[in-house]
Design an enzyme around this catalytic site. Structure first.
Site, PDB file in Angstrom:
ATOM      1  N   ARG A  14       0.839  -1.210   0.000  1.00 38.48           N
ATOM      2  CA  ARG A  14       0.000   0.000   0.000  1.00 38.48           C
ATOM      3  C   ARG A  14       0.870   1.255   0.000  1.00 38.48           C
ATOM      4  O   ARG A  14       2.105   1.178   0.113  1.00 38.48           O
ATOM      5  CB  ARG A  14      -0.970   0.002   1.182  1.00 38.48           C
ATOM      6  CG  ARG A  14      -0.307  -0.089   2.545  1.00 38.48           C
ATOM      7  CD  ARG A  14      -1.372  -0.428   3.597  1.00 38.48           C
ATOM      8  NE  ARG A  14      -0.785  -0.718   4.887  1.00 38.48           N
ATOM      9  CZ  ARG A  14      -0.689   0.169   5.872  1.00 38.48           C
ATOM     10  NH1 ARG A  14      -1.119   1.393   5.706  1.00 38.48           N
ATOM     11  NH2 ARG A  14      -0.138  -0.167   7.023  1.00 38.48           N
ATOM     12  N   GLY A  15       0.205   2.396  -0.137  1.00 42.03           N
ATOM     13  CA  GLY A  15       0.869   3.695  -0.005  1.00 42.03           C
ATOM     14  C   GLY A  15       2.008   3.906  -0.997  1.00 42.03           C
ATOM     15  O   GLY A  15       1.944   3.513  -2.165  1.00 42.03           O
ATOM     16  N   GLY A  79       7.661   1.450   6.909  1.00 39.72           N
ATOM     17  CA  GLY A  79       7.911   2.328   8.055  1.00 39.72           C
ATOM     18  C   GLY A  79       6.644   2.597   8.830  1.00 39.72           C
ATOM     19  O   GLY A  79       5.532   2.413   8.320  1.00 39.72           O
ATOM     20  N   TYR A 142      10.323   9.054  15.269  1.00 38.95           N
ATOM     21  CA  TYR A 142      10.253   8.950  13.800  1.00 38.95           C
ATOM     22  C   TYR A 142      11.351   9.779  13.129  1.00 38.95           C
ATOM     23  O   TYR A 142      12.077   9.301  12.245  1.00 38.95           O
ATOM     24  CB  TYR A 142       8.871   9.428  13.361  1.00 38.95           C
ATOM     25  CG  TYR A 142       8.588   9.336  11.879  1.00 38.95           C
ATOM     26  CD1 TYR A 142       8.334   8.115  11.274  1.00 38.95           C
ATOM     27  CD2 TYR A 142       8.556  10.481  11.093  1.00 38.95           C
ATOM     28  CE1 TYR A 142       8.051   8.036   9.918  1.00 38.95           C
ATOM     29  CE2 TYR A 142       8.269  10.411   9.735  1.00 38.95           C
ATOM     30  CZ  TYR A 142       8.020   9.183   9.150  1.00 38.95           C
ATOM     31  OH  TYR A 142       7.742   9.113   7.809  1.00 38.95           O
ATOM     32  N   LYS A 146      14.502   8.532  10.806  1.00 39.80           N
ATOM     33  CA  LYS A 146      14.587   8.926   9.398  1.00 39.80           C
ATOM     34  C   LYS A 146      15.875   9.693   9.094  1.00 39.80           C
ATOM     35  O   LYS A 146      16.460   9.545   8.021  1.00 39.80           O
ATOM     36  CB  LYS A 146      13.363   9.765   9.014  1.00 39.80           C
ATOM     37  CG  LYS A 146      12.061   8.969   8.998  1.00 39.80           C
ATOM     38  CD  LYS A 146      12.118   7.839   7.985  1.00 39.80           C
ATOM     39  CE  LYS A 146      10.803   7.130   7.815  1.00 39.80           C
ATOM     40  NZ  LYS A 146      10.876   6.033   6.831  1.00 39.80           N
ATOM     41  N   ILE A 175       2.657  13.342   1.716  1.00 33.59           N
ATOM     42  CA  ILE A 175       2.166  12.599   0.558  1.00 33.59           C
ATOM     43  C   ILE A 175       0.786  12.036   0.905  1.00 33.59           C
ATOM     44  O   ILE A 175       0.571  11.601   2.049  1.00 33.59           O
ATOM     45  CB  ILE A 175       3.142  11.432   0.224  1.00 33.59           C
ATOM     46  CG1 ILE A 175       4.593  11.944   0.075  1.00 33.59           C
ATOM     47  CG2 ILE A 175       2.689  10.660  -1.007  1.00 33.59           C
ATOM     48  CD1 ILE A 175       4.837  12.951  -1.026  1.00 33.59           C
TER      49      ILE A 175
HETATM   50  N1  LIG Z   1       2.901   9.327   3.727  1.00 33.82           N
HETATM   51  C1  LIG Z   1       3.745  10.331   3.829  1.00 33.82           C
HETATM   52  O1  LIG Z   1       3.352  11.499   3.756  1.00 33.82           O
HETATM   53  C2  LIG Z   1       5.195  10.071   4.054  1.00 33.82           C
HETATM   54  C3  LIG Z   1       6.050  11.168   4.115  1.00 33.82           C
HETATM   55  C4  LIG Z   1       7.398  10.967   4.296  1.00 33.82           C
HETATM   56  C5  LIG Z   1       7.887   9.692   4.398  1.00 33.82           C
HETATM   57  N2  LIG Z   1       7.058   8.625   4.349  1.00 33.82           N
HETATM   58  C6  LIG Z   1       7.663   7.298   4.475  1.00 33.82           C
HETATM   59  O2  LIG Z   1       7.347   6.528   3.332  1.00 33.82           O
HETATM   60  C7  LIG Z   1       7.240   5.157   3.698  1.00 33.82           C
HETATM   61  C8  LIG Z   1       5.878   4.625   3.276  1.00 33.82           C
HETATM   62  O3  LIG Z   1       4.898   5.437   3.877  1.00 33.82           O
HETATM   63  P1  LIG Z   1       3.334   5.262   3.575  1.00 33.82           P
HETATM   64  O4  LIG Z   1       2.710   6.556   3.898  1.00 33.82           O
HETATM   65  O5  LIG Z   1       3.142   4.635   2.262  1.00 33.82           O
HETATM   66  O6  LIG Z   1       2.975   4.252   4.762  1.00 33.82           O
HETATM   67  P2  LIG Z   1       1.734   3.282   4.952  1.00 33.82           P
HETATM   68  O7  LIG Z   1       0.674   3.505   3.931  1.00 33.82           O
HETATM   69  O8  LIG Z   1       1.400   3.414   6.411  1.00 33.82           O
HETATM   70  O9  LIG Z   1       2.425   1.853   4.679  1.00 33.82           O
HETATM   71  C9  LIG Z   1       3.469   1.414   5.494  1.00 33.82           C
HETATM   72  C10 LIG Z   1       4.022   0.147   4.914  1.00 33.82           C
HETATM   73  O10 LIG Z   1       5.078  -0.341   5.783  1.00 33.82           O
HETATM   74  C11 LIG Z   1       4.776  -1.688   6.126  1.00 33.82           C
HETATM   75  N3  LIG Z   1       5.281  -1.991   7.461  1.00 33.82           N
HETATM   76  C12 LIG Z   1       5.146  -1.258   8.590  1.00 33.82           C
HETATM   77  N4  LIG Z   1       5.725  -1.880   9.623  1.00 33.82           N
HETATM   78  C13 LIG Z   1       6.244  -3.048   9.152  1.00 33.82           C
HETATM   79  C14 LIG Z   1       6.957  -4.127   9.741  1.00 33.82           C
HETATM   80  N5  LIG Z   1       7.272  -4.147  11.038  1.00 33.82           N
HETATM   81  N6  LIG Z   1       7.339  -5.151   8.943  1.00 33.82           N
HETATM   82  C15 LIG Z   1       7.014  -5.166   7.645  1.00 33.82           C
HETATM   83  N7  LIG Z   1       6.340  -4.181   7.019  1.00 33.82           N
HETATM   84  C16 LIG Z   1       5.965  -3.134   7.779  1.00 33.82           C
HETATM   85  C17 LIG Z   1       3.267  -1.769   6.080  1.00 33.82           C
HETATM   86  O11 LIG Z   1       2.862  -3.105   5.997  1.00 33.82           O
HETATM   87  P3  LIG Z   1       1.387  -3.534   6.518  1.00 33.82           P
HETATM   88  O12 LIG Z   1       0.402  -3.048   5.494  1.00 33.82           O
HETATM   89  O13 LIG Z   1       1.435  -4.988   6.596  1.00 33.82           O
HETATM   90  O14 LIG Z   1       1.186  -2.858   7.849  1.00 33.82           O
HETATM   91  C18 LIG Z   1       2.985  -0.958   4.826  1.00 33.82           C
HETATM   92  O15 LIG Z   1       3.227  -1.720   3.683  1.00 33.82           O
HETATM   93  C19 LIG Z   1       7.467   5.083   5.204  1.00 33.82           C
HETATM   94  O16 LIG Z   1       8.817   4.761   5.469  1.00 33.82           O
HETATM   95  C20 LIG Z   1       7.157   6.489   5.654  1.00 33.82           C
HETATM   96  O17 LIG Z   1       7.836   6.809   6.842  1.00 33.82           O
HETATM   97  C21 LIG Z   1       5.705   8.793   4.182  1.00 33.82           C
END
Ligand SMILES: NC(=O)c1ccc[n+]([C@@H]2O[C@H](COP(=O)([O-])OP(=O)(O)OC[C@H]3O[C@@H](n4cnc5c(N)ncnc54)[C@H](OP(=O)(O)O)[C@@H]3O)[C@@H](O)[C@H]2O)c1
Length: 236
Positions: A14-15, A79, A142, A146, A175
């Site tokens: 996802r995401g 993450g 967090y 990071k 995002i």
């Molecule tokens: N969204 C933003 O605005 C944003 C901004 C800056 C950086 N980021 C970074 O971008 C990355 C993706 O973010 P996102 O927003 O797409 O997050 P998200 O939609 O919450 O998805 C998180 C992903 O990480 C997996 N995950 C979490 N803990 C895990 C674990 N212990 N073992 C294996 N898989 C694990 C989840 O798997 P499950 O589905 O199984 O839980 C999911 O696939 C992250 O590192 C986040 O910190 C996001």
């Protein structure tokens, strides 16, 4: 034209991770995603992996290598957040986030580097956040996890740079994903006011930066931090 590679994206169900996997598939690469639940986008191989468990990551890589060949590109994307102010932050809030975001990247990249060293080729992309260097109240765990990825990528660049392996950081801003949808509306509006582009980014916009860093065109770029944040983190 960039050669077709075997790519692994962690958290590709996802995401942002899912969008990154989709973009690699669209470019014709062999793509595997790790997931704890659900599956990756069409055209990907999904394997189960838990980021806090080295044995589970090792098993996932063995499965991917058997199906798609040696891993040439790894994107450490999985993450979590556990936001709260310092005085309220428990040991668990801190260690869970650091162990998943930083420890997970360590375990995945360590496992992937074996094959990359043998092949004398590799692309490591670590998904950080604008918050890593900009800071954010309520996100000490967090943000620390990071910003640590920057030291990680730069040290890896010094260790493995001579073997055809690059290591870079992509730092997304806000995002549109489940992670940001979970923020209170008032907070979302406040963030938008601070972003020069005056909007959230899309996961696809992050994916474009990642696939470019993994391409042959980016062979001489290593230890870099590439922001995809609409200008939010400028100077950080
Ligand atoms: N969204 C933003 O605005 C944003 C901004 C800056 C950086 N980021 C970074 O971008 C990355 C993706 O973010 P996102 O927003 O797409 O997050 P998200 O939609 O919450 O998805 C998180 C992903 O990480 C997996 N995950 C979490 N803990 C895990 C674990 N212990 N073992 C294996 N898989 C694990 C989840 O798997 P499950 O589905 O199984 O839980 C999911 O696939 C992250 O590192 C986040 O910190 C996001």
């Amino acid at each position: 034209m960039t050669q077709q590679r075997t790519v692994v994206v962690t958290g590709g169900n996802r995401g942002i991770g899912r969008a990154i996997a989709e973009e690699f598939v669209a470019l014709g690469h062999r793509v595997a995603v790790t997931a704890r639940s659900g599956g990756g986008p069409e055209g990907t191989l999904t394997v189960r992996a838990e980021m806090t468990d080295a044995a589970s990551i090792d098993a996932a890589f063995a499965e991917i290598e058997a199906a798609l060949g040696p891993v040439e590109v790894v994107v450490a994307n999985a993450g979590i957040t556990r936001d709260t102010l310092l005085l309220r932050m428990s040991e668990e809030d801190f260690t869970d986030v650091v162990d998943t975001n930083l420890g997970g990247a360590f375990r995945v990249v360590k496992r992937a580097s074996k094959g990359m060293l043998k092949a004398r080729f590799g692309r490591v992309v670590l998904i950080s956040s604008v918050v890593g260097l900009y800071g954010s109240a309520g996100q000490i765990n967090y943000s620390a996890s990071k910003s640590a990825l920057v030291g990680f990528a730069r040290s890896l660049t010094r260790e493995l740079g001579a073997r055809g392996i690059t290591a870079n950081v992509v730092a997304p801003g806000f995002i549109e994903t489940d992670m940001t949808a979970a923020l209170p509306e008032e907070q979302q509006a406040e963030y938008k006011r601070a972003i020069p582009a005056a909007r959230y980014g899309s996961a696809a916009e992050v994916a474009k930066a990642v696939t470019w860093l993994a391409s042959d065109d980016a062979a001489y770029i290593s230890g870099a931090v590439i922001p995809v944040d609409g200008g939010l983190g400028m100077g950080h």
